[in-house]
Design a protein around this motif. Structure first.
Motif, mmCIF file in Angstrom:
data_model
loop_
_atom_site.group_PDB
_atom_site.id
_atom_site.type_symbol
_atom_site.label_atom_id
_atom_site.label_comp_id
_atom_site.label_asym_id
_atom_site.label_seq_id
_atom_site.Cartn_x
_atom_site.Cartn_y
_atom_site.Cartn_z
ATOM 1 N N ASN A 147 45.195 75.188 61.185
ATOM 2 C CA ASN A 147 45.022 75.448 62.626
ATOM 3 C C ASN A 147 43.544 75.469 63.008
ATOM 4 O O ASN A 147 43.140 74.907 64.028
ATOM 5 C CB ASN A 147 45.660 76.798 62.982
ATOM 6 N N ASP A 148 42.748 76.150 62.171
ATOM 7 C CA ASP A 148 41.332 76.310 62.504
ATOM 8 C C ASP A 148 40.563 74.996 62.396
ATOM 9 O O ASP A 148 39.618 74.752 63.165
ATOM 10 C CB ASP A 148 40.682 77.345 61.569
ATOM 11 N N GLY A 171 48.806 71.842 64.003
ATOM 12 C CA GLY A 171 49.545 72.991 63.476
ATOM 13 C C GLY A 171 50.992 72.973 63.938
ATOM 14 O O GLY A 171 51.910 73.257 63.152
ATOM 15 N N LYS A 187 46.618 78.845 58.410
ATOM 16 C CA LYS A 187 45.490 79.265 59.241
ATOM 17 C C LYS A 187 44.342 78.266 59.110
ATOM 18 O O LYS A 187 43.682 77.915 60.105
ATOM 19 C CB LYS A 187 45.019 80.661 58.829
ATOM 20 N N GLY A 197 54.955 82.617 64.242
ATOM 21 C CA GLY A 197 53.821 81.977 63.563
ATOM 22 C C GLY A 197 54.313 80.940 62.574
ATOM 23 O O GLY A 197 55.092 80.059 62.892
ATOM 24 N N ASP A 198 53.862 81.083 61.317
ATOM 25 C CA ASP A 198 54.309 80.164 60.269
ATOM 26 C C ASP A 198 55.298 80.838 59.330
ATOM 27 O O ASP A 198 55.503 80.386 58.202
ATOM 28 C CB ASP A 198 53.099 79.656 59.478
ATOM 29 N N HIS A 235 45.509 73.219 67.009
ATOM 30 C CA HIS A 235 46.862 73.788 67.130
ATOM 31 C C HIS A 235 47.942 72.716 67.299
ATOM 32 O O HIS A 235 49.099 72.938 66.940
ATOM 33 C CB HIS A 235 46.915 74.761 68.311
ATOM 34 N N GLU A 247 48.113 77.958 53.594
ATOM 35 C CA GLU A 247 46.906 77.429 54.239
ATOM 36 C C GLU A 247 47.133 77.064 55.712
ATOM 37 O O GLU A 247 46.432 76.208 56.269
ATOM 38 C CB GLU A 247 46.389 76.185 53.488
#
Length: 481
Positions: A369-370, A377, A366, A403-404, A374, A364
């Protein structure tokens, strides 16, 4: 301050020695001719006095070379000798013989007593030659004194004495020729040293040098340290002189460094390397050192010279650059390429071990972040990285792939041990709420791991792990449904 007074014979002194000896030889020839042609006695005395004057000049020059005492004292002794001998020549016939001989003896003793026998030179060969020249001229003085006494109080007939004096004069010439061979071939430097002593010149050069300069004898005892050494190390000149450079040892310099230094110095070669040393206040510093052996004019090693530069700040800066080039700025984990290189390198060394590759990503991420931004994040990535470092801290490398997505390489583990480590990671994350989101929110992750076979093909290893990761993620999604 350098106070050893070690220096070579100066070209100016050598030329003066030659001039004095030529005057002496010319006066001797005139004296011999005057005796041979039965010239009046006063001619004999004049030429004999000229011989004494030339010997006095030789004495003056030799004192310049040998003595570190006051130049005024040397000139005073020279003047007393010339005046004293002159008085003997003029009033000798009216003087008591014992008084005249006593005056000559006093002049001779004054010359001997003013010599500084503690003075040293870069070569025992030079030192011995100068002393032999002084002894030869002293014997000549005695011989010429005997001739003068014979002229004043008897008829001079012992020509063998004059011949002996001539032989001594020839011997002095040999010693001067030997000294010539020891002259510096650098005329510009010789001219400089004629103006000021080499000790003073070296002090100026070393003290104005921006680097640390240390000079040791062959026993490794420090005999000179410039101002920069004192400023850098915190030790006083009194504490440094007589000690060895091991005073600065921190114990952090590898033994191999000292072994390489010893090997180079034994071979007569210069050595360049780094020391991690300790200041008087305990502060650690790194210095780049060039160490060389200085030899005397006879080729014999005399000193070790070390020129050093404090590179502590530069070293720290380079280490910081290296760290940044190898590690992710946000998490501090290895970058992808560095991680792969370490994996392949370690497998080549420990090929008999079991090797595993684990690929992970944060569930999860994304959505986080959304919905939370960020910055939150980034905090999640840092939290997850910290948990990875806590679990996989032995025989492993951790990487942020992008990224992650994270990767872990482990070696010398059994499959069951790897699964226990993954389970421990789950437990740590479940016991640590992400308060920036909610006190109830816990990080979750999916993973896929693969046992790496030799020879390694990383693209296939990654492909298999990625496939296993998505299978694991799909399984969890199905369970949620």
């Amino acid at each position: 301050m350098i106070n050893t007074h070690k220096r070579n014979i100066l070209r100016k002194d050598y030329i003066a020695l030659n001039v004095a000896l030529y005057i002496d030889a010319f006066a001797t020839m005139l004296f011999i001719f005057s005796v041979y042609f039965d010239a009046p006695t006063y001619f004999h005395l004049i030429f004999e006095y000229l011989i004494f004057v030339s010997m006095g000049i030789l004495f003056l020059i030799i004192m310049r070379i040998l003595s570190s005492k006051s130049e005024k004292r040397i000139i005073a002794t020279f003047s007393i000798g010339i005046i004293g001998v002159g008085l003997i020549m003029i009033f000798g016939t009216k003087m008591d013989k014992v008084l005249a001989q006593s005056l000559l003896l006093v002049i001779l003793l004054s010359r001997i007593l003013i010599v500084d026998f503690r003075k040293v030179y870069p070569s025992k060969y030079i030192k011995s030659t100068v002393y032999l020249l002084f002894i030869t001229e002293t014997v000549r003085f005695i011989t010429e004194g005997f001739i003068t006494s014979d002229l004043l109080y008897h008829t001079f007939t012992d020509t063998w004495v004059s011949a002996f004096s001539f032989i001594l004069r020839a011997l002095s010439m040999v010693f001067i020729i030997i000294l010539h061979d020891q002259l510096s071939i650098n005329k510009n430097l010789a001219k400089t040293l004629d103006i000021q002593s080499s000790a003073k010149l070296l002090n100026q050069v070393f003290d104005q040098n921006p680097n640390v300069v240390i000079l040791t004898n062959m026993k490794r005892q420090i005999i000179y340290a410039n101002k920069q050494t004192i400023n850098l190390t915190g030790y006083s000149e009194e504490e440094l002189i007589g000690s060895t450079p091991s005073l600065l040892k921190s114990g952090l310099t590898p033994r191999k460094t000292y072994d390489e230094l010893e090997k180079a110095l034994r071979a007569g070669e210069s050595w360049v390397g780094e020391f991690i040393n300790r200041k008087k206040n305990g502060e650690i510093f790194t210095e780049l050192s060039k160490i060389m052996t200085l030899k005397g004019v006879n080729g014999k090693p005399m000193f070790h010279l070390a020129i050093k530069n404090d590179i502590t700040k530069e070293k720290a800066y380079l280490q910081e650059l290296e760290y940044r080039s190898n590690h992710d700025d946000l998490t501090g984990l290895l970058r992808r390429q560095v991680f792969i290189q370490k994996l392949e390198s370690n497998m080549g060394i420990n090929h008999e071990h079991n090797h595993y590759f684990i690929l992970m990503d944060i569930d999860e991420f994304k959505f986080i972040n959304d919905n939370y931004g960020h910055l939150i994040g980034d905090d999640i990535l840092i939290e997850f990285s910290s948990a990875l470092k806590e679990v996989f801290d032995i025989r492993s490398y951790i990487c942020r792939f992008g990224g992650d997505e994270f990767a872990v390489y482990l070696h010398d583990y059994e499959p069951e041990q790897v699964k226990l480590l993954i389970e421990r990671l789950y437990q740590i994350l479940s016991n640590h709420p992400i308060e920036s989101i909610s006190n109830e929110y816990r990080l979750r992750f999916s993973y896929g791991f693969t046992k790496i076979e030799i020879p390694v093909d990383f693209s296939k290893v990654y492909e298999n792990s990625d496939k296993n990761l998505y299978e694991h993620k799909a399984t969890k999604n199905n369970l949620r449904r």
